[in-house]
Scaffold this active site. Structure first.
Site, PDB file in Angstrom:
ATOM      1  N   CYS A   1      43.956  38.494  36.543  1.00 45.62           N
ATOM      2  CA  CYS A   1      43.256  37.287  37.003  1.00 45.62           C
ATOM      3  C   CYS A   1      44.097  36.022  36.868  1.00 45.62           C
ATOM      4  O   CYS A   1      43.757  34.991  37.444  1.00 45.62           O
ATOM      5  CB  CYS A   1      41.935  37.129  36.265  1.00 45.62           C
ATOM      6  SG  CYS A   1      40.851  38.527  36.559  1.00 45.62           S
TER       7      CYS A   1
ATOM      8  N   HIS B   1      39.510  29.986  37.252  1.00 46.38           N
ATOM      9  CA  HIS B   1      39.287  31.373  37.681  1.00 46.38           C
ATOM     10  C   HIS B   1      37.796  31.704  37.591  1.00 46.38           C
ATOM     11  O   HIS B   1      37.136  31.383  36.603  1.00 46.38           O
ATOM     12  CB  HIS B   1      40.095  32.321  36.795  1.00 46.38           C
ATOM     13  CG  HIS B   1      39.747  33.755  36.999  1.00 46.38           C
ATOM     14  ND1 HIS B   1      39.792  34.358  38.238  1.00 46.38           N
ATOM     15  CD2 HIS B   1      39.303  34.714  36.134  1.00 46.38           C
ATOM     16  CE1 HIS B   1      39.408  35.613  38.122  1.00 46.38           C
ATOM     17  NE2 HIS B   1      39.104  35.858  36.865  1.00 46.38           N
TER      18      HIS B   1
ATOM     19  N   ASN C   1      34.098  37.887  41.338  1.00 44.41           N
ATOM     20  CA  ASN C   1      35.451  37.773  40.781  1.00 44.41           C
ATOM     21  C   ASN C   1      36.426  38.537  41.683  1.00 44.41           C
ATOM     22  O   ASN C   1      36.425  39.771  41.694  1.00 44.41           O
ATOM     23  CB  ASN C   1      35.454  38.344  39.359  1.00 44.41           C
ATOM     24  CG  ASN C   1      36.813  38.233  38.685  1.00 44.41           C
ATOM     25  OD1 ASN C   1      37.803  37.878  39.319  1.00 44.41           O
ATOM     26  ND2 ASN C   1      36.861  38.538  37.401  1.00 44.41           N
TER      27      ASN C   1
HETATM   28  O1  UT7 Z   1      38.321  38.122  35.100  1.00 45.91           O
HETATM   29  C1  UT7 Z   1      38.980  38.827  34.099  1.00 45.91           C
HETATM   30  C2  UT7 Z   1      38.410  38.608  32.789  1.00 45.91           C
HETATM   31  N1  UT7 Z   1      37.057  39.081  32.723  1.00 45.91           N
HETATM   32  C3  UT7 Z   1      36.102  38.303  32.242  1.00 45.91           C
HETATM   33  O2  UT7 Z   1      36.341  37.167  31.948  1.00 45.91           O
HETATM   34  C4  UT7 Z   1      34.735  38.917  32.029  1.00 45.91           C
HETATM   35  C5  UT7 Z   1      34.208  38.548  30.664  1.00 45.91           C
HETATM   36  N2  UT7 Z   1      32.943  39.163  30.342  1.00 45.91           N
HETATM   37  C6  UT7 Z   1      31.773  38.825  30.925  1.00 45.91           C
HETATM   38  O3  UT7 Z   1      31.744  38.052  31.857  1.00 45.91           O
HETATM   39  C7  UT7 Z   1      30.496  39.393  30.363  1.00 45.91           C
HETATM   40  O4  UT7 Z   1      30.758  39.997  29.126  1.00 45.91           O
HETATM   41  C8  UT7 Z   1      29.785  40.405  31.284  1.00 45.91           C
HETATM   42  C9  UT7 Z   1      29.222  39.707  32.507  1.00 45.91           C
HETATM   43  C10 UT7 Z   1      30.748  41.494  31.704  1.00 45.91           C
HETATM   44  C11 UT7 Z   1      28.616  41.038  30.545  1.00 45.91           C
HETATM   45  O5  UT7 Z   1      27.724  40.029  30.087  1.00 45.91           O
HETATM   46  P1  UT7 Z   1      27.262  39.995  28.558  1.00 45.91           P
HETATM   47  O6  UT7 Z   1      26.330  38.881  28.431  1.00 45.91           O
HETATM   48  O7  UT7 Z   1      28.488  39.990  27.699  1.00 45.91           O
HETATM   49  O8  UT7 Z   1      26.479  41.369  28.424  1.00 45.91           O
HETATM   50  P2  UT7 Z   1      26.721  42.549  27.383  1.00 45.91           P
HETATM   51  O9  UT7 Z   1      27.917  43.332  27.749  1.00 45.91           O
HETATM   52  O10 UT7 Z   1      26.609  41.997  25.994  1.00 45.91           O
HETATM   53  O11 UT7 Z   1      25.442  43.423  27.649  1.00 45.91           O
HETATM   54  C12 UT7 Z   1      24.124  42.954  27.315  1.00 45.91           C
HETATM   55  C13 UT7 Z   1      23.116  43.983  27.798  1.00 45.91           C
HETATM   56  C14 UT7 Z   1      23.459  45.417  27.395  1.00 45.91           C
HETATM   57  O12 UT7 Z   1      22.251  46.105  27.124  1.00 45.91           O
HETATM   58  P3  UT7 Z   1      21.762  46.339  25.610  1.00 45.91           P
HETATM   59  O13 UT7 Z   1      22.841  47.138  24.961  1.00 45.91           O
HETATM   60  O14 UT7 Z   1      21.611  44.963  25.020  1.00 45.91           O
HETATM   61  O15 UT7 Z   1      20.472  47.063  25.803  1.00 45.91           O
HETATM   62  C15 UT7 Z   1      24.066  45.995  28.629  1.00 45.91           C
HETATM   63  O16 UT7 Z   1      23.935  47.392  28.726  1.00 45.91           O
HETATM   64  O17 UT7 Z   1      23.076  43.972  29.226  1.00 45.91           O
HETATM   65  C16 UT7 Z   1      23.261  45.300  29.714  1.00 45.91           C
HETATM   66  N3  UT7 Z   1      23.928  45.246  31.014  1.00 45.91           N
HETATM   67  C17 UT7 Z   1      23.260  45.115  32.160  1.00 45.91           C
HETATM   68  N4  UT7 Z   1      21.957  45.023  32.438  1.00 45.91           N
HETATM   69  C18 UT7 Z   1      21.600  44.875  33.724  1.00 45.91           C
HETATM   70  C19 UT7 Z   1      25.252  45.283  31.265  1.00 45.91           C
HETATM   71  N5  UT7 Z   1      25.468  45.191  32.582  1.00 45.91           N
HETATM   72  C20 UT7 Z   1      24.245  45.081  33.157  1.00 45.91           C
HETATM   73  C21 UT7 Z   1      23.825  44.937  34.491  1.00 45.91           C
HETATM   74  N6  UT7 Z   1      22.490  44.842  34.716  1.00 45.91           N
HETATM   75  N7  UT7 Z   1      24.677  44.881  35.522  1.00 45.91           N
END
Ligand code: UT7
Length: 334
Positions: A113, A253, A283
């Site tokens: 990225c 980004h 993204n």
């Molecule tokens: O561009 C390159 C660099 N990349 C980035 O900068 C990405 C950085 N990371 C992020 O943007 C975020 O971490 C994500 C968008 C990928 C995820 O968001 P988050 O708020 O960190 O969610 P999480 O991974 O902590 O997951 C929270 C919950 C989980 O469920 P439980 O374990 O709390 O029951 C996940 O399983 O959300 C769940 N979850 C979803 N639910 C509905 C994860 N993906 C989804 C989804 N729909 N698509």
């Protein structure tokens, strides 16, 4: 002093749009979750299996040359930032050059990225030394080709897209003023693609075990991204004695709206100064920053101070302080 100025911007997105509602039909997710956690509402995804990253690059570079009124044969160097090259070799840059009729050399740059900002800084060196007059930087990724559409943690985030800019010399004080670039290979475990390289060459096992897809530990990457993108953006302002009121635009980004908001807040700039199109494109990895410049070109004025920053796999991150070189209202898309 010769500086490298951006003198034209162009972009290309595949026609096909996949909305959050479309994703709700194939994975366990909701529009509400995707919107509140990322800011994304839709993304462009190439449907034609015969099309690849170079096809997007060709369209963007042709459009770029047309806008600037130059022939592709005038390009001295073309750098393509991408992690989704058409093939391992030859470089996608070479394929783009051949198809647009550029007679120059070129190479691909892999910094995920941060690829576009690494490439912009690299290309600007050839301008500042006086060696070259026209350097094209392409940021292009067809992320859909390395995404597992059964993995809801990654497939909602990424999209396909490409942007291109032209760098030319200027002595009027505009262009790239300064940059800070970083990398830390210890980030590899948190964001990578396991197979297809010399470590895990493609095999039936790598395919069966889904090792050709993006692996991301979202929360860990999120924490590093928030801290480093905000820190590097504030650092480049401090290094150049820029106060929040001196900055006209944050060009960050587009990985997650929450990361961009945190960066703006650390810099002290309001939302009206933050370029944002994540809701429409998701993204697009190396594509996000040139696509922002393309979308906002009409609002850019000569002399505007831009802070361009990124964070991505590697880990890689950095920021560029750039003075916009022309009146975008006359050149931008309607
Ligand atoms: O561009 C390159 C660099 N990349 C980035 O900068 C990405 C950085 N990371 C992020 O943007 C975020 O971490 C994500 C968008 C990928 C995820 O968001 P988050 O708020 O960190 O969610 P999480 O991974 O902590 O997951 C929270 C919950 C989980 O469920 P439980 O374990 O709390 O029951 C996940 O399983 O959300 C769940 N979850 C979803 N639910 C509905 C994860 N993906 C989804 C989804 N729909 N698509």
């Amino acid at each position: 002093m010769i500086r490298a100025a951006i003198t034209a911007v162009a972009g290309y997105l595949p026609d096909n749009i996949v909305t959050n509602a479309d994703l709700e039909k194939i994975i366990d997710t909701t529009d509400e979750w995707i919107t509140t956690r990322t800011g994304i509402k839709q993304r462009h995804i190439e449907k034609d299996a015969k099309k690849a990253t170079s096809d997007m690059g060709v369209e963007a570079v042709k459009f770029l040359c047309k806008k600037r009124g130059i022939d592709p044969s005038e390009i001295d160097l073309l750098i393509c930032a991408t992690v989704t090259p058409d093939m391992v070799f030859p470089a996608t840059a070479n394929l783009i050059c051949a198809r647009v009729g550029a007679k120059c050399w070129g190479f691909d740059l892999s910094a995920a990225c941060s690829g576009f900002i690494y490439a912009l800084v690299t290309g600007s060196q050839f301008i500042e030394t006086g060696r070259y007059k026209k350097v094209v930087i392409v940021g292009a990724d067809m992320m859909s080709r390395i995404i597992d559409y059964e993995d809801r943690t990654t497939c909602v985030i990424f999209g396909d897209g490409c942007g291109a800019i032209l760098l030319e010399p200027t002595e009027d004080g505009m262009g790239v003023q300064d940059f800070l670039l970083h990398s830390d290979g210890n980030g590899v475990t948190h964001l990578h693609m396991k197979a297809g390289g010399s470590l895990n060459p493609s095999s039936i096992d790598t395919v069966t075990n889904k090792m050709h897809y993006v692996h991301q530990e979202g929360q860990t990457v999120f924490k590093h991204a928030v801290y480093n993108m905000a820190e590097v953006s504030a650092s480049i302002m401090e290094k150049n004695n820029l106060k929040a009121e001196d900055v006209q635009w944050l060009v960050a980004h587009q990985a997650n709206k929450r990361i961009i908001d945190a960066t703006a807040s650390r810099m002290g700039v309001g939302p009206e100064k933050v370029m944002m199109n994540i809701e429409r494109y998701g993204n697009t990895t190396a594509g996000t920053i040139p696509l922002l410049l393309w979308d906002y070109e009409r609002q850019l004025k000569k002399g505007d101070n831009l802070i361009i920053s990124a964070f991505g796999g590697g880990f890689t991150w950095g920021a560029i302080y750039l003075k916009w070189a022309y009146d975008g209202a006359k050149a931008g898309k309607p």
